[in-house]
Design an enzyme around this catalytic site. Structure first.
Site, mmCIF file in Angstrom:
data_model
loop_
_atom_site.group_PDB
_atom_site.id
_atom_site.type_symbol
_atom_site.label_atom_id
_atom_site.label_comp_id
_atom_site.label_asym_id
_atom_site.label_seq_id
_atom_site.Cartn_x
_atom_site.Cartn_y
_atom_site.Cartn_z
ATOM 1 N N TYR A 93 0.857 -1.188 0.000
ATOM 2 C CA TYR A 93 0.000 0.000 0.000
ATOM 3 C C TYR A 93 0.893 1.239 0.000
ATOM 4 C CZ TYR A 93 -4.243 2.632 0.246
ATOM 5 O OH TYR A 93 -5.248 3.491 -0.072
ATOM 6 N N ARG A 143 -8.743 10.856 -8.050
ATOM 7 C CA ARG A 143 -7.844 11.514 -7.089
ATOM 8 C C ARG A 143 -7.075 10.427 -6.342
ATOM 9 N NH1 ARG A 143 -6.601 12.612 -2.249
ATOM 10 N NH2 ARG A 143 -8.131 11.128 -1.475
ATOM 11 N N LYS A 165 -6.224 -1.819 -0.797
ATOM 12 C CA LYS A 165 -7.092 -1.647 0.375
ATOM 13 C C LYS A 165 -7.660 -2.984 0.831
ATOM 14 C CE LYS A 165 -7.523 2.876 1.277
ATOM 15 N NZ LYS A 165 -7.459 3.521 2.587
ATOM 16 N N GLU A 171 -13.485 5.186 -2.504
ATOM 17 C CA GLU A 171 -12.053 5.437 -2.330
ATOM 18 C C GLU A 171 -11.503 6.315 -3.458
ATOM 19 O OE1 GLU A 171 -8.664 5.291 -0.175
ATOM 20 O OE2 GLU A 171 -10.511 4.228 0.362
ATOM 21 N N ASP A 172 -10.829 7.394 -3.070
ATOM 22 C CA ASP A 172 -10.093 8.261 -4.008
ATOM 23 C C ASP A 172 -10.964 8.831 -5.118
ATOM 24 O OD1 ASP A 172 -7.900 8.006 -2.466
ATOM 25 O OD2 ASP A 172 -6.732 6.782 -3.832
ATOM 26 N N ASP A 199 -13.516 6.421 2.850
ATOM 27 C CA ASP A 199 -12.341 6.315 3.712
ATOM 28 C C ASP A 199 -11.516 7.594 3.720
ATOM 29 O OD1 ASP A 199 -10.672 4.697 5.462
ATOM 30 O OD2 ASP A 199 -9.203 4.768 3.859
ATOM 31 N N ASP A 200 -11.478 8.306 2.602
ATOM 32 C CA ASP A 200 -10.703 9.547 2.545
ATOM 33 C C ASP A 200 -11.285 10.611 3.475
ATOM 34 O OD1 ASP A 200 -8.941 8.643 0.354
ATOM 35 O OD2 ASP A 200 -10.809 8.645 -0.785
ATOM 36 N N ASN A 249 -0.010 11.837 1.387
ATOM 37 C CA ASN A 249 0.592 10.652 0.777
ATOM 38 C C ASN A 249 0.844 10.886 -0.702
ATOM 39 O OD1 ASN A 249 0.745 8.674 2.907
ATOM 40 N ND2 ASN A 249 -1.484 8.608 2.896
#
Length: 631
Positions: free
Chosen positions: A183, A236, A254, A325-326, A348-349, A488
């Protein structure tokens, strides 16, 4: 004549009397006969009823005996069917090279002598029979010879495609070394080069060309019992921006952490990429790009596509948790608000990052002696991560008795234009609740002078934004300044751990999104905390799966945060670590899963019957990679 008539009358009267007498006699006889018949009939009915009851009792006994016998026979047959099914299950396994090429059940050189005979593996494997521990040693020896993190990533993904059990055993037993590879930060580079390092497909790619047929595509997934779906549209990816279909590395990574960190069985997981195109010109011109070559869907067309996916997934996998996610900020907030009360989902973000950051702040509070209500937070970055963190921190403060207004006043934001204030006309909708009634300030340095924060939290994706003057000023304001450089991958971090400790004379409490090695400063060893979402989302997901939660609520994230923070020991705090070590992450995940599942049952959000011992259920459901006999 008269005499004859008189004699006739007398004869008639006598005849009439005689007839009347006979009629009475007959009536009495009939009455007696009827009475006798009725009595006889009653006696016969009683006798017949008694006989019938006796027959019924005898029949019931015979029926009961027959039923018991039939039950025994059925049970016997069921057990026979079970044995036969188990036998078929083993015999139904593929044989020869087909077995060796199925990553879910392949053991490689660990197949026993008996299994090699039973499944036609003789000659297809070297004669040695290895244990999984011996195989693990071979994996690590080869892994350490790979010269770069990306090469190590490719090696581990190849192992996952070849032998799933051995892959997860390697990751679990070496989680500290493996997490940065499978990850963040390495997964970012892997996604950027995904088309060039692509080996074997994993997960589902649902493209804009599938619109109107998404349910059909989802049915192609071989596993019908799906517990967790991680979905991205690739717009993203970490701090790298729009990577289109190459963002698939994120859902794969993930879900690997769901299994490694929380024991969610890999067969319950489904990675999904919604390929709606990309606006990344470099990718569109790359001949090895793996996605559709078109600009991104926008507006109503995009929303209809996502809606079709959510509807189809909900119908085919009705109890699955769907993790967004993203997604780009413009879609992340509104999709979460649209679906959070309709399905079991979270972003999650927004929420996972918030939970792990709050857990870190609670740990920092144990070091400084200040609870969450004493904190003033200054965020660099006002996107989904920053707003999500602030919202959860406000919720935590109000739980401790602070008013909503006062809690929100403790949140300061600086975005790419400067301080987020009400007088600005360029603010996105998600920033408006945190816009201050304050004069505009152009940068972070000016905001620090105004806010006098106890903590600065970097979620900007802009490397080196926490400059030496910034960090030194934080150390002048606070005895133990809190510095969280959460962007990150590592290349995007606002500062390094070494810089933070040096610029604060070793006094700061530091956490980062990607890992940094321990730092020795003036003879003292500091162990920086990686504020990785993996501390939260795997355990929370396991709790949702176990309880079959209808929804994921903000309170569940708070419960998860508390469970994680409470597991940090005093010894870990003394060395600067505000979360437990990664080596303890399965214990952390178990505690979070139990707390989240308990909350779901307490609040009526669970669709499964409550067990007597929740933690026992959690542990029983946690997958651990080990080989099982096929004979």
């Amino acid at each position: 004549m008269k005499k004859a008539a008189k004699s006739t009358k007398k004869a008639v009267r006598r005849g009439a009397k005689k007839a009347q007498k006979m009629q009475k006699t007959t009536a009495r006889k009939v009455k007696r006969a009827a009475k006798k018949a009725k009595k006889t009939a009653r006696r016969r009915v009683k006798k017949a009823t008694k006989a019938a009851k006796k027959t019924a009792r005898t029949g019931a006994k015979r029926v009961a005996a027959a039923t018991t016998k039939a039950t025994r026979e059925l049970k016997k047959r069921a057990e026979a069917r079970k044995r036969a099914t188990e036998g078929r299950a083993k015999s139904a396994l593929p044989t020869s090279t087909a077995l060796l090429h199925d990553a879910r059940i392949n053991k490689g050189t660990a197949f026993s002598e008996e299994e090699r005979d039973a499944y036609r593996l003789r000659g297809l494997l070297p004669p040695v029979v290895n244990t999984i521990e011996e195989q693990l040693n071979r994996v690590l020896e080869n892994y350490k010879q790979k010269p770069t993190p990306l090469e190590k990533y490719i090696f581990m993904i190849a192992l996952q495609d070849r032998n799933e059990t051995l892959f997860y055993r390697t990751v679990i037993d070496n989680i500290y070394d493996m997490m940065p590879i499978i990850y963040t930060p390495t997964v970012g580079e892997a996604c950027a080069k995904f088309g060039h390092i692509f080996r074997q497909p994993r997960g589902l790619y649902i493209s804009a060309k599938h619109k109107g047929h998404i349910a059909r595509v989802l049915r192609n997934w071989p596993e019908k019992d799906v517990g967790v779906i991680v979905v991205t549209d690739g717009e993203r990816i970490l701090g790298l921006g729009d990577l289109g279909a190459q963002g698939m590395g994120i859902p794969i990574g993930k879900l690997s952490l769901y299994t490694a960190c929380a024991g969610v069985h890999p067969r319950l997981t489904l990675p999904v990429t919604l390929d709606v195109g990309t606006d990344n010109e470099e990718l569109l011109e790359d001949e090895l790009y793996i996605g559709i070559r078109q600009k991104r869907l926008r507006g109503a067309e995009y929303d209809e596509f996502v809606e079709e996916f959510i509807t189809a997934a909900g119908r085919l996998f009705p109890e699955a948790l769907i993790q967004f996610e993203d997604f780009a900020t413009r879609n992340a907030f509104r999709l979460l608000e649209k679906y959070r009360d309709r399905i079991c989902t979270f972003n999650d973000d927004i929420q996972g990052t918030a939970a792990v950051t709050l857990a870190g702040l609670l740990g920092a509070g144990r070091i400084t002696g200040q609870d969450i209500t004493k904190q003033t937070l200054l965020f660099l970055g006002a996107g989904e991560a920053g707003i999500g963190i602030a919202s959860l921190c406000v919720s935590a403060m109000t739980r401790e008795g602070m008013s909503q207004k006062e809690a929100m006043s403790r949140m300061w934001f600086v975005d790419s234009k400067g301080l987020v204030v009400k007088s600005r006309k360029d603010l996105a909708e998600h920033k408006l609740p945190y816009a201050r009634d304050y004069e505009f300030l152009p940068d972070l340095a000016a905001a620090i002078e105004a806010a006098k924060p106890t903590a600065i939290i970097g979620v900007s994706g802009k490397a080196h934004s926490f400059t030496e003057p910034i960090v030194r000023r934080m150390a002048e304001i606070n005895e133990r300044p809190i510095v969280f450089a959460l962007s990150n991958p590592t290349s995007k971090a606002e500062c390094t751990a070494e810089q933070a400790y040096e610029w604060t004379d070793g006094r700061c409490i530091f956490a980062s999104g990607s890992p940094f090695d321990p730092v020795t400063y003036k003879g003292k060893r500091h162990v920086p905390t990686q504020g990785n979402n993996a501390y939260i989302f795997p355990g929370l997901g396991l709790g949702a799966v176990i309880s079959r939660a209808k929804h994921v609520t903000d309170d569940m994230f708070y419960v998860a945060t508390r469970a994680a923070a409470d597991l940090t020991t005093d010894e870990e705090l003394q060395q600067g670590s505000i979360l437990p070590p990664l080596e303890a992450i399965r214990e952390v995940s178990a505690a979070i899963a139990a707390a989240v599942a308990e909350y779901a049952w307490d609040e009526g959000l669970a669709r499964r019957r409550r067990p007597k011992d929740i933690m026992a259920l959690v542990r029983s459901q946690m997958y651990y990679p080990e080989y099982h006999s096929y004979v």
